[in-house]
Design a protein around this motif. Structure first.
Motif, PDB file in Angstrom:
ATOM      1  N   PHE A  93      47.138  27.601  26.169  1.00 12.17           N
ATOM      2  CA  PHE A  93      46.191  27.290  25.040  1.00 12.17           C
ATOM      3  C   PHE A  93      46.920  27.945  23.701  1.00 12.17           C
ATOM      4  N   LEU A 141      50.629  40.337  19.174  1.00  7.84           N
ATOM      5  CA  LEU A 141      50.187  41.221  20.072  1.00  7.84           C
ATOM      6  C   LEU A 141      49.785  40.292  21.258  1.00  7.84           C
ATOM      7  N   ALA A 168      46.822  30.385  31.033  1.00  7.93           N
ATOM      8  CA  ALA A 168      46.044  30.617  32.242  1.00  7.93           C
ATOM      9  C   ALA A 168      46.782  29.845  33.501  1.00  7.93           C
ATOM     10  N   PHE A 213      47.149  39.230  31.964  1.00  6.60           N
ATOM     11  CA  PHE A 213      46.230  39.361  32.754  1.00  6.60           C
ATOM     12  C   PHE A 213      46.058  38.835  33.978  1.00  6.60           C
ATOM     13  N   THR A 214      45.469  39.188  35.100  1.00  6.45           N
ATOM     14  CA  THR A 214      45.309  38.661  36.243  1.00  6.45           C
ATOM     15  C   THR A 214      44.478  37.486  36.375  1.00  6.45           C
ATOM     16  N   GLN A 215      44.895  36.274  36.196  1.00  3.12           N
ATOM     17  CA  GLN A 215      44.347  35.179  36.351  1.00  3.12           C
ATOM     18  C   GLN A 215      43.518  35.210  37.576  1.00  3.12           C
ATOM     19  N   VAL A 265      47.043  36.503  27.155  1.00  5.46           N
ATOM     20  CA  VAL A 265      46.119  36.023  25.671  1.00  5.46           C
ATOM     21  C   VAL A 265      46.857  37.004  24.707  1.00  5.46           C
ATOM     22  N   LEU A 281      45.068  32.523  18.057  1.00  4.90           N
ATOM     23  CA  LEU A 281      44.900  33.006  19.356  1.00  4.90           C
ATOM     24  C   LEU A 281      45.554  32.117  20.328  1.00  4.90           C
ATOM     25  N   PHE A 300      47.329  37.272  20.130  1.00  3.98           N
ATOM     26  CA  PHE A 300      46.986  37.160  18.902  1.00  3.98           C
ATOM     27  C   PHE A 300      48.359  37.075  18.095  1.00  3.98           C
ATOM     28  N   ALA A 331      42.371  42.304  31.691  1.00  2.13           N
ATOM     29  CA  ALA A 331      42.239  41.426  30.675  1.00  2.13           C
ATOM     30  C   ALA A 331      43.102  41.831  29.508  1.00  2.13           C
ATOM     31  N   LEU A 332      42.455  42.210  28.343  1.00  3.47           N
ATOM     32  CA  LEU A 332      43.479  42.875  27.292  1.00  3.47           C
ATOM     33  C   LEU A 332      43.713  44.112  27.384  1.00  3.47           C
ATOM     34  N   THR A 333      44.103  44.593  28.453  1.00  8.37           N
ATOM     35  CA  THR A 333      44.056  45.988  28.967  1.00  8.37           C
ATOM     36  C   THR A 333      45.074  46.577  28.080  1.00  8.37           C
ATOM     37  N   SER A 334      46.321  46.118  27.816  1.00 11.50           N
ATOM     38  CA  SER A 334      47.263  46.459  27.246  1.00 11.50           C
ATOM     39  C   SER A 334      48.272  45.575  26.332  1.00 11.50           C
ATOM     40  N   PHE A 335      48.599  45.662  25.318  1.00 16.65           N
ATOM     41  CA  PHE A 335      49.596  44.881  24.659  1.00 16.65           C
ATOM     42  C   PHE A 335      51.048  45.074  25.148  1.00 16.65           C
TER      43      PHE A 335
END
Lengths: 410, 410, 410
Positions: free
Chosen positions: B410, B76, B10, B80-82, B58, B6, B60, B88-92
């Motif tokens: 991260f 994948l 950010a 995302f919009t920090q 973000v 993972l 995987f 968030a994990l809206t689309s890869f």
């Protein structure tokens, strides 16, 4: 003994789909020259597809040992489109459950597979995905899309999964017997000035089976309320037409592992019972019924060959059209239709988690013009060209497709 | 040797953007008094921004050792919009690939960066993000937005990434030589009564380079089919106007690390070739061509200073307007435009994963009125005010911006 | 000392909601017979709900030790609908922050809880979720929905959380004193030809407290700019009506743990200050003000009983209607309203992470017709039936509900 797991499947294939529509003529007149210019129309597409061997997904799941044989668990699973990345963890529509399990069995809450789905997947050599997916499952999905309660989440809601469900599973140590029941809440608002509330969206069903040694056999029954309109206005006045529609599914699946090969099959029947009552409801109302039936049978086998697995299935679904309680026209005397499908596949395992695979499938449709919304079984690609409203025009005739892909589980 | 990771970034900054439009007059008449009241208009915004040093994401990813030098892998990755958490994990849409790799190289399937993008990012001191991003990349993105095949996923599809792609990468042990090719399927439906299917959305390209010691140099070429309309109706009758448009990109990037500082740069050309054929196609049809060109050059450097890194880049892109094969009007004699951009940055590393950073940038636009859709390079904030359709009005003139932020990987 | 954690909560309940509207008559005339036919209307719903004991969520968080007492951290948290799986990691709207912390305290950037929210949650025995949630929080949410700045992310933005925020937290070693301040950028575009830019969406606030032994007490103040229209056109001409509206929240919370039970409570005031200036602004303009007030008080307690926890709360919120600076009509002489709410709950802990729970709650509304947009406090289910615009009709009267569920944290 507690766990938290991130898991998933990334599965992509180069796929080809081809659907053919053919000319039909239910009139006594000869077709016109321009109609004959298109006696057959084929639409085809080559595409990168997602999840043709195992649905592409990402999920989180875990269990917690609560002591005394009791455990809590959760399972959140989202599908995604491996080929384009267009969707990611957009919804946990594959599964979103929290559970309490112990000696009594398991209580499971949330969105989960309906009991009536399992026989369509477990006893399908193709696992109910890709171009070779179980024909019965394809048509059940089409029924739910065309006639079912609908959902913002998945058009085929209650055919594969149900939201807002309470499920119970028998414990595992019953000498091979297993079973589950599910009730999905319709969640419709009840008004104090109406005697009833709509049950649209409700599902209840169960599945019971026996697995011991080479044998696995299971039977399932479920009922989904597809429509249930309450047409009394807030002022108590009857308005409009009341529609009630229920989908009743019963199926039986079995497999027997002879060691050298495994045989499997499914029988299924879906009854679509619709009732329309014209307004005003109070007096002089007319009620029409329309009860259609979809009877399906599938037989399949898997044959291990070294690191690989050969797979084959043949299925047939027949649509039996009830002409309804209104007087049928002469043209409507036989509005039945049928589909059959042959699928062949090979999976070459590179490891337990990773495989190359190839599948080919062909579906053939008879009298598709009588029910193109449901009987027009494509294999994932373009839609059939359908014209003429059952009188004369182009009707779905056949579909062929293949997947050649790579599946990786993590 | 197998792994499941993972990972993410950010990155948030306080950013300021300012865009200025200025009055222009391509007519022989004097401007009116009211027009002169607004000889310059500035729009500005202070905002918390996301990913100004490294795109917030973000993901995987994992690999599995299959033995015999063979490995499977997946990746994948979702942006995302920090600053707002709105996505968030809206689309890869950043990357969605599954791979098979070994001595032969790597076969990669799904959504991935196009080969022609890499030189715009690898050889940009600013990594092609934030207010200082490579001007060539900004304009390539604008071209794809305005002229490209479009996509529900990302407006600049095929400029940075392509869906439905099959990619091949050379193995890594070629004495410094590296390379990749990609083909992205257009996935359009073919109809049996048409001789051809639309290639809109198709991308193919490749990139080859050499990296050894302080030197890294690479060249890339790619072609994206932006439009390819087939205007024959299902009855075979020609209708409407046929449009064909292709974007051809070639670029060359290089860097040389002198130890005390690293020099880098990029040359790029994008050709936009459009062809419009009026209906009827069969006889007496007229074909108009319109071939525009965008030529860009960028030079940059990075200079380590203790725990920090100073960065600078200067770039220029010139738009060469083909007036098309239709007779040009007098006013259209020179419809060219150009942009240049200077960016300065400093990254203060608190660790390998975490840094504070500051970037300032300024872009200056010449004759922006001739192509505001593409040459109006803002830096991430408000849009320019553009009026007058190239005749007289307000045109994009300059943009300035800064980012002051915190990046944590991260 | 660095970490990366996947975490979440899966919480589902069988919930029942019931809302009752009752007939009111502010006229001197007798109600008509048809109106009296519906002196009370009840809407009810049984549903599987999500997050009634602890909001269902999935998140990623981590910290990195940078040495010298300095640390970097990030926190990305998405809500999801456990009952239906309809949303998954759709947005990090619960929290999306990156931080730098050390001896100076913590600097936090992104989307986070506003300081004024904490007293509504920390000092609520029900944790501000489910049918028993703090009445003050419900009404603050309703105010933000009806009057607040709005947001594509969450209708009650700036009531619970704010995007684009810069936050500062005092260090933890201040002998029990703690505190935080936040500023959220409005991010509106400023135009050079206007003297000002809209501050709509801006939030600033702070919270300071003291926690030592059994005592915890905190006070918070915040201001959110709900509306700030700039109605000067790009040509400098005044057009339309200028509206300015600010929501000012002050609240005080405290708890004292007597060991055998813990007492807690909150006092809160929200002032809604609106100012409307008619066009033209320059001369002869009229300014109307309308300053409403919402005063709330809540008292609660928690009582440990073996592995369980009994919880109770009682709250009351009064709406004080400013009739505005325009002349009030006779009927508008008293347009106030009030709500009170009683909630009782029991949580049976199966482990630290897993619990069964039950909550019942009842809200009673007085003169709801005077402000149904905000004072109509349902408990999560169907909306009240509201008719008659404050003159005569059906108005929200009472709501009851229960949750019976399973909460599992991971």
């Amino acid at each position: 003994q507690s766990s938290l797991t991130l898991f998933g499947v990334a599965d992509t294939a180069v796929s080809h789909y081809s659907v053919k529509s053919a000319f039909y003529n239910n009139t006594l007149a000869l077709p016109s020259a321009s109609a004959l210019a298109f006696t057959e129309v084929t639409r085809s597409q080559t595409a990168l597809s997602s999840g043709a061997n195992s649905s592409s997904r990402v999920g989180f799941r875990g269990t917690e040992d609560l002591g005394g044989g009791l455990a809590a668990g959760f399972w959140l699973e989202s599908g995604f489109t491996q080929d384009s990345g267009a969707t990611a963890l957009t919804s946990f529509s594959r599964r979103s459950t929290v559970s309490l399990s112990g000696g009594f069995g398991e209580l499971r809450l949330g969105r989960d597979y309906v009991p009536t789905y399992w026989n369509e997947s477990v006893f399908d050599p193709m696992g109910a995905v890709g171009v070779g997916e179980n024909l019965i499952k394809s048509i059940s999905g089409n029924i739910a899309t065309a006639r079912g309660p609908g959902s913002p989440i998945a058009a085929n809601d209650n055919a594969i999964r149900a939201s807002n469900s309470v499920g119970y599973f028998l414990p595992r140590n019953l000498g091979g017997f297993y079973g589950q029941v599910m009730y999905a809440l319709p969640e419709n608002v009840k008004h104090s000035y109406l005697s009833d509330s709509s049950q649209r969206g409700r599902y209840y069903g169960g599945r019971f089976g026996y697995a011991n040694g080479p044998l696995d056999v299971a039977v399932a029954y479920g009922q989904s309320t597809a429509a249930d309109t309450l047409v009394i206005s807030e002022a108590g006045v009857v308005a409009g037409t009341r529609l009630s529609e229920k989908l009743r599914t019963i199926n039986l699946g079995a497999s027997y592992d002879f060691g050298v090969l495994k045989l499997m099959g499914e029988l299924s029947q879906v009854k679509d019972k619709a009732e329309t009552t014209t307004a005003p409801l109070s007096a002089g109302r007319l009620t029409f019924t329309d009860n259609d039936e979809y009877n399906g049978a599938m037989i399949g086998m898997t044959l291990p060959v070294g690191a690989g697995l050969l797979k084959a299935s043949y299925a047939r679904v027949k649509f039996k059209n009830d002409l309804g309680s209104a007087a049928p026209s002469l043209l409507a005397l036989d509005r039945d239709a049928s589909v059959n499908k042959l699928a062949l596949g090979y999976v070459h395992n590179l490891s337990k988690r990773t495989a190359l695979y190839a599948t080919v499938a062909r579906a053939r449709i008879k009298n598709g013009q009588n029910n193109p919304a449901i009987m027009a079984v494509g294999l994932g690609g373009p839609a059939f060209l359908s014209t003429g409203s059952g009188v004369a025009g182009l009707a779905p005739r056949s579909a062929t497709g293949y997947d050649f892909g790579l599946r990786h589980a993590f």
